[in-house]
Design a protein around this motif. Structure first.
Motif, PDB file in Angstrom:
ATOM      1  N   ARG A 296       0.986  -1.225  -0.112  1.00  8.88           N
ATOM      2  CA  ARG A 296       0.274   0.096  -0.318  1.00  8.88           C
ATOM      3  C   ARG A 296       1.115   0.933  -0.249  1.00  8.88           C
ATOM      4  NH1 ARG A 296      -3.793  -0.253   4.702  1.00  8.88           N
ATOM      5  NH2 ARG A 296      -5.302   1.828   3.127  1.00  8.88           N
ATOM      6  N   SER A 297       2.209   1.040   0.258  1.00 11.62           N
ATOM      7  CA  SER A 297       3.071   2.245  -0.292  1.00 11.62           C
ATOM      8  C   SER A 297       3.234   2.985  -1.459  1.00 11.62           C
ATOM      9  CB  SER A 297       4.908   2.069  -0.203  1.00 11.62           C
ATOM     10  OG  SER A 297       5.023   1.013  -0.458  1.00 11.62           O
ATOM     11  N   PRO A 298       3.442   4.077  -1.673  1.00 13.05           N
ATOM     12  CA  PRO A 298       3.470   4.767  -2.437  1.00 13.05           C
ATOM     13  C   PRO A 298       4.277   4.540  -3.960  1.00 13.05           C
ATOM     14  CG  PRO A 298       3.530   6.797  -0.897  1.00 13.05           C
ATOM     15  CD  PRO A 298       3.803   5.538  -0.812  1.00 13.05           C
ATOM     16  N   LEU A 299       5.122   3.502  -3.118  1.00 14.41           N
ATOM     17  CA  LEU A 299       6.416   3.013  -4.637  1.00 14.41           C
ATOM     18  C   LEU A 299       5.316   2.075  -4.821  1.00 14.41           C
ATOM     19  CD1 LEU A 299       8.799   2.828  -6.028  1.00 14.41           C
ATOM     20  CD2 LEU A 299      10.408   1.980  -3.274  1.00 14.41           C
ATOM     21  N   ALA A 300       4.856   1.176  -4.466  1.00 14.44           N
ATOM     22  CA  ALA A 300       4.285  -0.133  -4.180  1.00 14.44           C
ATOM     23  C   ALA A 300       3.836   0.805  -5.503  1.00 14.44           C
ATOM     24  CB  ALA A 300       4.506  -1.021  -3.565  1.00 14.44           C
ATOM     25  N   ASN A 301       2.647   1.134  -5.333  1.00 14.68           N
ATOM     26  CA  ASN A 301       1.238   2.041  -5.878  1.00 14.68           C
ATOM     27  C   ASN A 301       2.200   2.575  -7.639  1.00 14.68           C
ATOM     28  OD1 ASN A 301      -0.548   1.204  -4.379  1.00 14.68           O
ATOM     29  ND2 ASN A 301      -0.299   3.455  -3.501  1.00 14.68           N
ATOM     30  N   ALA A 302       3.062   2.871  -7.442  1.00 11.66           N
ATOM     31  CA  ALA A 302       3.823   3.550  -8.685  1.00 11.66           C
ATOM     32  C   ALA A 302       3.982   1.998  -9.043  1.00 11.66           C
ATOM     33  CB  ALA A 302       5.391   4.253  -8.647  1.00 11.66           C
ATOM     34  N   LEU A 303       4.239   1.035  -9.024  1.00 14.89           N
ATOM     35  CA  LEU A 303       5.894  -0.290  -9.985  1.00 14.89           C
ATOM     36  C   LEU A 303       4.123  -1.639  -9.822  1.00 14.89           C
ATOM     37  CD1 LEU A 303       8.792  -1.018  -7.127  1.00 14.89           C
ATOM     38  CD2 LEU A 303       8.732   0.715  -9.526  1.00 14.89           C
ATOM     39  N   ILE A 304       3.167  -1.351  -9.058  1.00 19.35           N
ATOM     40  CA  ILE A 304       2.331  -2.077  -9.261  1.00 19.35           C
ATOM     41  C   ILE A 304       1.828  -2.444 -11.458  1.00 19.35           C
ATOM     42  CG2 ILE A 304      -0.220  -2.892  -9.194  1.00 19.35           C
ATOM     43  CD1 ILE A 304       1.335  -3.952  -7.163  1.00 19.35           C
ATOM     44  N   LYS A 305       1.775  -3.137 -11.714  1.00 17.52           N
ATOM     45  CA  LYS A 305       1.439  -3.875 -13.089  1.00 17.52           C
ATOM     46  C   LYS A 305       2.602  -3.418 -14.279  1.00 17.52           C
ATOM     47  CE  LYS A 305      -3.110  -3.788 -12.305  1.00 17.52           C
ATOM     48  NZ  LYS A 305      -4.613  -3.006 -12.885  1.00 17.52           N
ATOM     49  N   ALA A 306       4.100  -2.413 -14.140  1.00 16.95           N
ATOM     50  CA  ALA A 306       4.858  -2.173 -14.243  1.00 16.95           C
ATOM     51  C   ALA A 306       5.580  -3.982 -14.799  1.00 16.95           C
ATOM     52  CB  ALA A 306       5.475  -0.973 -14.335  1.00 16.95           C
ATOM     53  N   SER A 307       5.998  -4.027 -15.708  1.00 18.33           N
ATOM     54  CA  SER A 307       7.035  -4.795 -16.494  1.00 18.33           C
ATOM     55  C   SER A 307       8.311  -4.231 -16.896  1.00 18.33           C
ATOM     56  CB  SER A 307       6.275  -5.352 -18.365  1.00 18.33           C
ATOM     57  OG  SER A 307       5.055  -5.559 -17.848  1.00 18.33           O
ATOM     58  N   PRO A 308       9.022  -4.743 -17.209  1.00 20.96           N
ATOM     59  CA  PRO A 308      10.568  -4.371 -16.884  1.00 20.96           C
ATOM     60  C   PRO A 308      10.560  -3.223 -18.406  1.00 20.96           C
ATOM     61  CG  PRO A 308      10.594  -6.860 -16.936  1.00 20.96           C
ATOM     62  CD  PRO A 308       9.347  -6.596 -16.839  1.00 20.96           C
ATOM     63  N   GLY A 309      11.545  -2.918 -18.522  1.00 18.15           N
ATOM     64  CA  GLY A 309      11.241  -1.063 -19.943  1.00 18.15           C
ATOM     65  C   GLY A 309      10.625  -0.349 -19.582  1.00 18.15           C
ATOM     66  N   ASP A 310       9.503  -0.678 -18.355  1.00 15.60           N
ATOM     67  CA  ASP A 310       8.391   0.443 -18.399  1.00 15.60           C
ATOM     68  C   ASP A 310       8.984   1.323 -17.691  1.00 15.60           C
ATOM     69  OD1 ASP A 310       7.100  -0.923 -19.896  1.00 15.60           O
ATOM     70  OD2 ASP A 310       5.626  -1.602 -18.194  1.00 15.60           O
ATOM     71  N   ARG A 311       8.322   2.950 -18.027  1.00 20.03           N
ATOM     72  CA  ARG A 311       8.793   3.462 -17.208  1.00 20.03           C
ATOM     73  C   ARG A 311       8.070   4.250 -16.141  1.00 20.03           C
ATOM     74  NH1 ARG A 311      13.900   5.888 -18.327  1.00 20.03           N
ATOM     75  NH2 ARG A 311      14.566   4.789 -20.373  1.00 20.03           N
ATOM     76  N   VAL A 312       8.196   4.433 -15.310  1.00 20.13           N
ATOM     77  CA  VAL A 312       6.549   5.101 -14.041  1.00 20.13           C
ATOM     78  C   VAL A 312       7.085   6.144 -13.466  1.00 20.13           C
ATOM     79  CG1 VAL A 312       6.059   2.453 -13.794  1.00 20.13           C
ATOM     80  CG2 VAL A 312       7.351   3.483 -12.233  1.00 20.13           C
ATOM     81  N   ASN A 313       6.099   6.888 -13.025  1.00 21.52           N
ATOM     82  CA  ASN A 313       6.906   7.805 -11.924  1.00 21.52           C
ATOM     83  C   ASN A 313       6.405   7.980 -10.571  1.00 21.52           C
ATOM     84  OD1 ASN A 313       6.548   9.572 -14.545  1.00 21.52           O
ATOM     85  ND2 ASN A 313       4.346   9.814 -14.717  1.00 21.52           N
ATOM     86  N   LEU A 314       6.933   8.009  -9.731  1.00 24.15           N
ATOM     87  CA  LEU A 314       6.494   7.489  -7.845  1.00 24.15           C
ATOM     88  C   LEU A 314       6.131   9.336  -7.564  1.00 24.15           C
ATOM     89  CD1 LEU A 314       6.709   6.980  -5.289  1.00 24.15           C
ATOM     90  CD2 LEU A 314       9.109   7.165  -4.951  1.00 24.15           C
ATOM     91  N   CYS A 315       5.097   9.463  -6.814  1.00 25.22           N
ATOM     92  CA  CYS A 315       4.526  11.341  -7.215  1.00 25.22           C
ATOM     93  C   CYS A 315       4.815  10.848  -5.475  1.00 25.22           C
ATOM     94  CB  CYS A 315       2.728  10.802  -7.027  1.00 25.22           C
ATOM     95  SG  CYS A 315       2.899  11.159  -8.910  1.00 25.22           S
ATOM     96  N   ALA A 316       5.660  11.497  -4.920  1.00 27.10           N
ATOM     97  CA  ALA A 316       6.219  12.529  -3.744  1.00 27.10           C
ATOM     98  C   ALA A 316       5.496  13.253  -3.541  1.00 27.10           C
ATOM     99  CB  ALA A 316       8.234  12.068  -4.093  1.00 27.10           C
ATOM    100  N   PRO A 317       5.964  13.909  -1.867  1.00 21.68           N
ATOM    101  CA  PRO A 317       4.389  15.061  -1.463  1.00 21.68           C
ATOM    102  C   PRO A 317       6.163  16.248  -2.318  1.00 21.68           C
ATOM    103  CG  PRO A 317       4.928  13.347   0.338  1.00 21.68           C
ATOM    104  CD  PRO A 317       5.883  12.619  -0.302  1.00 21.68           C
ATOM    105  N   ALA A 318       7.473  16.382  -2.215  1.00 21.90           N
ATOM    106  CA  ALA A 318       8.454  16.941  -2.761  1.00 21.90           C
ATOM    107  C   ALA A 318       8.481  17.222  -4.094  1.00 21.90           C
ATOM    108  CB  ALA A 318       9.627  17.014  -2.143  1.00 21.90           C
ATOM    109  N   LYS A 319       8.345  15.916  -4.673  1.00 25.05           N
ATOM    110  CA  LYS A 319       8.798  16.334  -6.583  1.00 25.05           C
ATOM    111  C   LYS A 319       7.778  15.049  -7.009  1.00 25.05           C
ATOM    112  CE  LYS A 319      13.192  14.882  -5.905  1.00 25.05           C
ATOM    113  NZ  LYS A 319      14.928  14.449  -6.031  1.00 25.05           N
ATOM    114  N   THR A 320       7.989  14.882  -8.842  1.00 31.83           N
ATOM    115  CA  THR A 320       7.559  13.779  -9.128  1.00 31.83           C
ATOM    116  C   THR A 320       8.957  12.428  -9.438  1.00 31.83           C
ATOM    117  OG1 THR A 320       5.470  14.125  -9.227  1.00 31.83           O
ATOM    118  CG2 THR A 320       6.738  12.197 -11.186  1.00 31.83           C
ATOM    119  N   GLU A 321       9.529  11.589  -9.451  1.00 38.57           N
ATOM    120  CA  GLU A 321      10.190  10.990  -9.363  1.00 38.57           C
ATOM    121  C   GLU A 321      10.266   9.979 -10.867  1.00 38.57           C
ATOM    122  OE1 GLU A 321      12.640   9.252  -6.604  1.00 38.57           O
ATOM    123  OE2 GLU A 321      11.940  10.200  -5.090  1.00 38.57           O
ATOM    124  N   HIS A 322      11.005   9.543 -11.681  1.00 36.53           N
ATOM    125  CA  HIS A 322      10.804   8.829 -12.837  1.00 36.53           C
ATOM    126  C   HIS A 322      11.541   7.762 -12.472  1.00 36.53           C
ATOM    127  CE1 HIS A 322       8.736  12.120 -14.680  1.00 36.53           C
ATOM    128  NE2 HIS A 322       9.814  12.506 -14.564  1.00 36.53           N
TER     129      HIS A 322
END
Length: 241
Positions: free
Chosen positions: A184-210
Motif C-alpha cells: 500500500r506504499s506510494p512506491l508499490a503503487n507506482a510499480l504495480i502492473k509495470a513490466s521490465p522496460g516500463d517507466r513509471v512515475n513515483l508521486c512524492a510530496p516534494a517532487k515526482t520521481e521517474h
C-alpha cells in the motif's frame, strides 16, 4: 465557500438548522405554553427516544500477506493467549490480594499491561481473520510472471541511474533495511502492473520521481519468525510466595 447573509444575531450553527429554530427560555417555560408534560411522557413510553444512528461497518480491507508473515502473526497471537496473558492475570490476582489496590504498584502495572496485551490480541485477531495469503514463489501464468504484483521482487533505476531492489510485502512485514515495502506504499503503487522496460512515475510530496523497471522476479522472500521477548514466562506459576 458558503457566506451567510444573515446578521450575527440571527445566524445559526448547522446543528441548530437541523433541529429547527431555537426557542428562548420564556417560550419553553411559559405558563401559557400548550406543552403537556404527561403527554410527552406517554409518547416517550410508547416510542422511546432513539439513540444516534450508527453507520454500518464497511467491508474489511484485505490483508495481503506472505505465508511466513502470517505464521509470525499466529505465533505471536498464540504466545500472548497461552502464556503471557495467563501469567499477567496471575500477577494481577496475587497483587490484588495484598491489600489497597490504589497504592499497589504491582496491581496497577499488571492491569495496565493486561490492557496492552488484550489490545494487541484484538489487533492480531483482526489481521489474521482478514489475511489473504499470497506465496511469492508461486508460479504466475502468462504475462503476470513478468509484471509487478504483490510478492514481486523488483529491480528499478531512479533518475540518477542508481539501481534499487525492493520486495512488495504485507503491511505487517515491512522491513526497510531489507528492502521490504508495503503493497500500500506510494512506491508499490507506482510499480504495480509495470513490466521490465516500463517507466513509471513515483508521486512524492516534494517532487515526482521517474523510475525505470529493470527486472521483475518472483521468488521466496525470507521472513524473520516471531521471537519471544526476553524474560517471557514459560508457564503461569501456580503459587506465589
Amino acid at each position: 465557500m458558503y457566506h451567510s447573509t444573515s446578521s450575527p444575531r440571527t445566524s445559526r450553527s448547522p446543528c441548530e438548522e437541523l433541529s429547527g429554530p431555537r426557542r428562548g427560555p420564556s417560550e419553553i417555560e411559559s405558563p401559557a405554553s400548550t406543552r403537556n408534560p404527561m403527554a410527552d411522557w406517554q409518547m416517550r413510553t410508547k416510542r422511546p427516544l432513539r439513540g444516534p444512528v450508527r453507520e454500518e461497518a464497511g467491508p474489511t480491507l484485505k490483508n495481503y500477506i506472505t505465508p511466513a508473515g502470517l505464521q509470525r502473526l499466529k505465533d505471536e497471537h498464540l504466545f500472548l493467549l497461552s502464556r503471557e496473558r495467563p501469567a499477567v492475570v496471575e500477577v494481577v490476582a496475587w497483587a490484588a490480594s495484598n491489600g489497597d489496590r490504589s497504592e499497589n504498584a504491582d496491581y496497577l502495572y499488571g492491569k495496565r499491561r493486561l490492557g496492552q496485551i488484550d489490545s494487541r490480541i484484538r489487533f492480531l485477531t483482526k489481521r489474521i481473520d482478514a489475511a489473504v495469503v499470497v506465496d511469492p514463489a508461486a508460479p504466475r501464468p502468462g504475462s503476470a510472471a513478468t509484471r509487478v504484483f504483490f510478492g514481486a521482487t523488483v529491480t528499478y533505476k531512479d533518475a540518477a541511474g542508481l539501481e534499487h531492489v525492493v520486495s512488495i510485502v504485507g503491511i505487517d512485514e515491512v522491513d526497510l533495511d531489507r528492502g521490504y515495502i508495503s503493497w500500500r506504499s506510494p512506491l508499490a503503487n507506482a510499480l504495480i502492473k509495470a513490466s521490465p522496460g516500463d517507466r513509471v512515475n513515483l508521486c512524492a510530496p516534494a517532487k515526482t520521481e521517474h523510475l525505470e523497471i529493470i527486472e521483475v522476479e518472483y521468488s521466496p522472500i525470507p521472513m524473520d519468525s516471531f521471537r519471544e521477548p526476553l524474560g517471557a514466562p514459560s508457564t503461569p506459576k501456580a503459587e506465589r510466595s
